[in-house]
Enzyme design. Structure first.
Site, mmCIF file in Angstrom:
data_model
loop_
_atom_site.group_PDB
_atom_site.id
_atom_site.type_symbol
_atom_site.label_atom_id
_atom_site.label_comp_id
_atom_site.label_asym_id
_atom_site.label_seq_id
_atom_site.Cartn_x
_atom_site.Cartn_y
_atom_site.Cartn_z
ATOM 1 N N GLY A 52 0.824 -1.203 0.063
ATOM 2 C CA GLY A 52 -0.001 -0.150 -0.079
ATOM 3 C C GLY A 52 0.900 1.195 0.135
ATOM 4 O O GLY A 52 2.020 1.112 0.292
ATOM 5 N N CYS A 53 0.154 2.268 -0.302
ATOM 6 C CA CYS A 53 1.159 3.729 -0.457
ATOM 7 C C CYS A 53 1.682 3.894 1.067
ATOM 8 O O CYS A 53 2.858 4.623 0.973
ATOM 9 C CB CYS A 53 0.320 4.823 -0.737
ATOM 10 S SG CYS A 53 1.105 6.073 -1.196
ATOM 11 N N GLN A 54 0.914 3.775 2.163
ATOM 12 C CA GLN A 54 1.419 4.143 3.530
ATOM 13 C C GLN A 54 1.836 2.895 4.245
ATOM 14 O O GLN A 54 2.800 3.021 5.044
ATOM 15 C CB GLN A 54 0.519 5.104 4.019
ATOM 16 C CG GLN A 54 0.387 6.236 3.182
ATOM 17 C CD GLN A 54 -0.117 7.543 4.111
ATOM 18 O OE1 GLN A 54 0.033 7.566 5.317
ATOM 19 N NE2 GLN A 54 -0.693 8.461 3.696
ATOM 20 N N ARG A 119 -5.506 3.766 -1.939
ATOM 21 C CA ARG A 119 -4.713 2.699 -2.143
ATOM 22 C C ARG A 119 -3.647 3.082 -1.128
ATOM 23 O O ARG A 119 -2.525 2.742 -1.147
ATOM 24 C CB ARG A 119 -4.055 2.848 -3.446
ATOM 25 C CG ARG A 119 -3.495 4.258 -3.727
ATOM 26 C CD ARG A 119 -2.790 4.787 -4.991
ATOM 27 N NE ARG A 119 -2.199 6.101 -4.859
ATOM 28 C CZ ARG A 119 -1.129 6.333 -4.947
ATOM 29 N NH1 ARG A 119 -0.349 5.412 -4.730
ATOM 30 N NH2 ARG A 119 -0.705 7.733 -4.744
#
Lengths: 144, 404
Positions: A52-54, A119
């Site tokens: 995931g992005c984070q 996302r």
């Protein structure tokens, strides 16, 4: 063995204590995250990563006596807390039961944003990946 | 400290979105570096356009088309005055800073970049001022060089001087860092670029809401920014470019508006700015943008900057012994980027949101910069004119609870 629906109902009931207060819900999730049994470091491979992005998630699964056993971890506590709930719900269930189940607890405990279209966290992709494992085990079972 | 004389309560009253509860708490909006909220005047201008003036611009001869065209072109003049460009034709409307940078990267490179040329960017660029240049380098065989970042989040100006040479054709540099808040010495950076004959594009996305911009005084060749970061609508960007360069560059996109004459044997292009404005633009939001500029001008940048500095100081003092701050340059805009020991920024962001506090978490589209500091990301609180010290106190209390 409790059914997937029964376990989810139990979780929702536990969270009702917080009466929708987001801060208490998150603190509780972070506590649950801290209690998640550690994942075997050897399994935290690039192949097992759900990006995931984070926040990122590692996921592994195996089939034992017809039941699926998941192992997972995340680099963020809130995601870990949700993972521990998901593992409670789907661990030791048959691939068929997992595939036929409807996950309703996430929305009911007020965390639907974690499975929304964004996302930013690996959690939504993790759910899909868990179902993919169940599907793979199911087709293996039929082939054998 | 000398207190600002602005009436912040009456400014806040102009922003409808601020007056709401999030997760049962009053909203505290500290994500202004991502996008600012919009005053009523901007919202009303957009609404008015759709209710009374909606028409396609430039080619219509009817009344509505004339009104829409006049309002659209009024914004161009407003922007010209806002950044003090020589002529209004040097102001090109795009859909945002990203498109402005892409326009320059694509068209400037076609006209001026060849194999072996060098392009310099800085180590604190937003991805949108990195990737277009990587693509240019790949396509044209040019070489990308990067100005290193020092520990306090400032650019290594000595290293920059050494990177410059006769091979340098373009320097693309951010004025104010979105992730750290650093204000770069852009005038020196521009002068140095020009001293070797290079052109320079300034990414002004994070600068325009806080600093006075005079493109003639700066003498930059290109200046890019977005309306939505200065109280204007999303979907509107500006590219300023010097006329002689814009004239020499080929069109970026093609279609309607950008042509003078189309024949199957060949097409001649329109003059600037229309050469770079193919297709129907975002008319309503461009018109709304003028109201945002008026809003800023009415308060005055000097007052905005002074007040935001007070907020920055208040927040920095409150945070500095609790968390690790990233970006401690002497010259900063009102951005506090930090990491809480032992807590992932994602968890911190979620916990703050539970208290109604909106911050940004993550790498802020500056992954190379995060790598430079050896971190995955930060929590970023960024302030605007409608924020208050009382809000910062609530935020500091919430952070304190997370540190424990």
């Amino acid at each position: 063995m409790k059914s997937i629906t029964e376990i989810q109902n139990q979780i929702v009931e536990n969270f009702e204590l917080f009466e929708g207060d987001m801060e208490s819900t998150l603190f509780y999730l972070m506590d649950l995250g801290k209690k998640l049994p550690p994942m075997d470091e050897a399994l935290k491979t690039e192949a097992n990563i759900v990006k995931g992005c984070q926040s990122k998630v590692w996921l592994n699964a195996k089939l034992e006596k017809g039941k699926v056993i998941f192992e997972a971890d995340s680099n963020t506590e809130i995601t870990k807390g949700l993972i521990s709930l998901l593992i409670q719900v789907w661990n030791n269930q048959t691939p068929e039961d997992i595939l036929n189940s409807e996950l309703f607890f996430i929305e009911k405990i007020g965390m639907s944003r974690m499975i929304g279209g964004q996302r930013s966290n690996g959690f939504a992709s993790m759910i899909k990946q868990m179902k993919m494992y169940a599907l793979a085990f199911k087709s293996m079972g039929h082939g054998a | 400290m000398h207190q600002s004389k602005l009436n912040i309560e009456s400014i806040r009253a102009e922003f409808p979105v601020l007056h709401q509860q999030v997760n049962g708490k009053p909203l505290i909006y500290f994500d202004n570096a991502a996008t600012t909220q919009k005053p009523k005047s901007v919202i009303h201008a957009i609404r008015h356009y759709y209710e009374f003036d909606n028409a396609n611009i430039h080619r219509g001869i009817h009344t509505l088309a004339e009104r829409a065209t006049a309002a659209f072109e009024d914004t161009r003049v407003s922007v010209q005055q806002f950044i003090n460009s020589r002529e209004k034709e040097e102001i090109i409307f795009t859909k945002g800073t990203t498109e402005s940078v892409n326009l320059v990267a694509s068209s400037f490179a076609k006209a001026f970049i060849k194999a072996g040329d060098e392009i310099i960017i800085s180590g604190m660029e937003h991805h949108s001022n990195i990737v277009p240049w990587q693509i240019v380098c790949e396509e044209r065989g040019a070489v990308l060089k990067v100005i290193p970042v020092l520990d306090h989040g400032e650019l290594d100006m000595e290293a920059y001087q050494k990177l410059l040479s006769a091979k340098t054709k373009m320097v693309a540099c951010v004025y104010v860092s979105n992730a750290l808040g650093t204000i770069n010495p852009i005038k020196k950076i521009i002068e140095a670029a020009h001293s070797v004959g290079a052109k320079i594009l300034v990414d002004g996305a994070q600068a325009v809401a806080h600093l006075d911009i005079d493109v003639q005084e700066l003498d930059c060749d290109f200046f890019a920014f977005s309306a939505h970061k200065l109280y204007g609508p999303t979907g509107v960007g500006i590219l300023y470019g010097k006329r002689e360069l814009l004239d020499a560059m080929p069109p970026y996109q093609s279609g309607g508006e950008m042509i003078k004459e189309v024949r199957f044997e060949g097409t001649t292009y329109n003059e600037i700015p229309y050469k770079f404005e193919a297709g129907t633009p975002n008319i309503a939001d461009v018109i709304g943008f003028k109201s945002a500029i008026d809003f800023i001008n009415n308060i005055g940048k000097i007052h905005i900057r002074k007040y935001e500095n007070e907020l920055l100081e208040h927040c920095t003092n409150g945070l500095k012994n609790k968390v690790t701050l990233y970006g401690t340059a002497l010259q900063k805009v009102a951005v506090c980027s930090f990491v809480i020991k032992g807590m992932h920024h994602f968890d911190a962001g979620m916990m703050l949101d539970a208290k109604g506090i909106a911050v940004r978490t993550g790498h802020h589209c500056t992954q190379p910069l995060m790598e430079r500091f050896g971190i995955e990301g930060t929590v970023r609180a960024s302030f605007a004119i409608y924020n208050t010290k009382e809000e910062i106190d609530v935020f500091l209390e919430a952070v304190e609870k997370l540190v424990k």
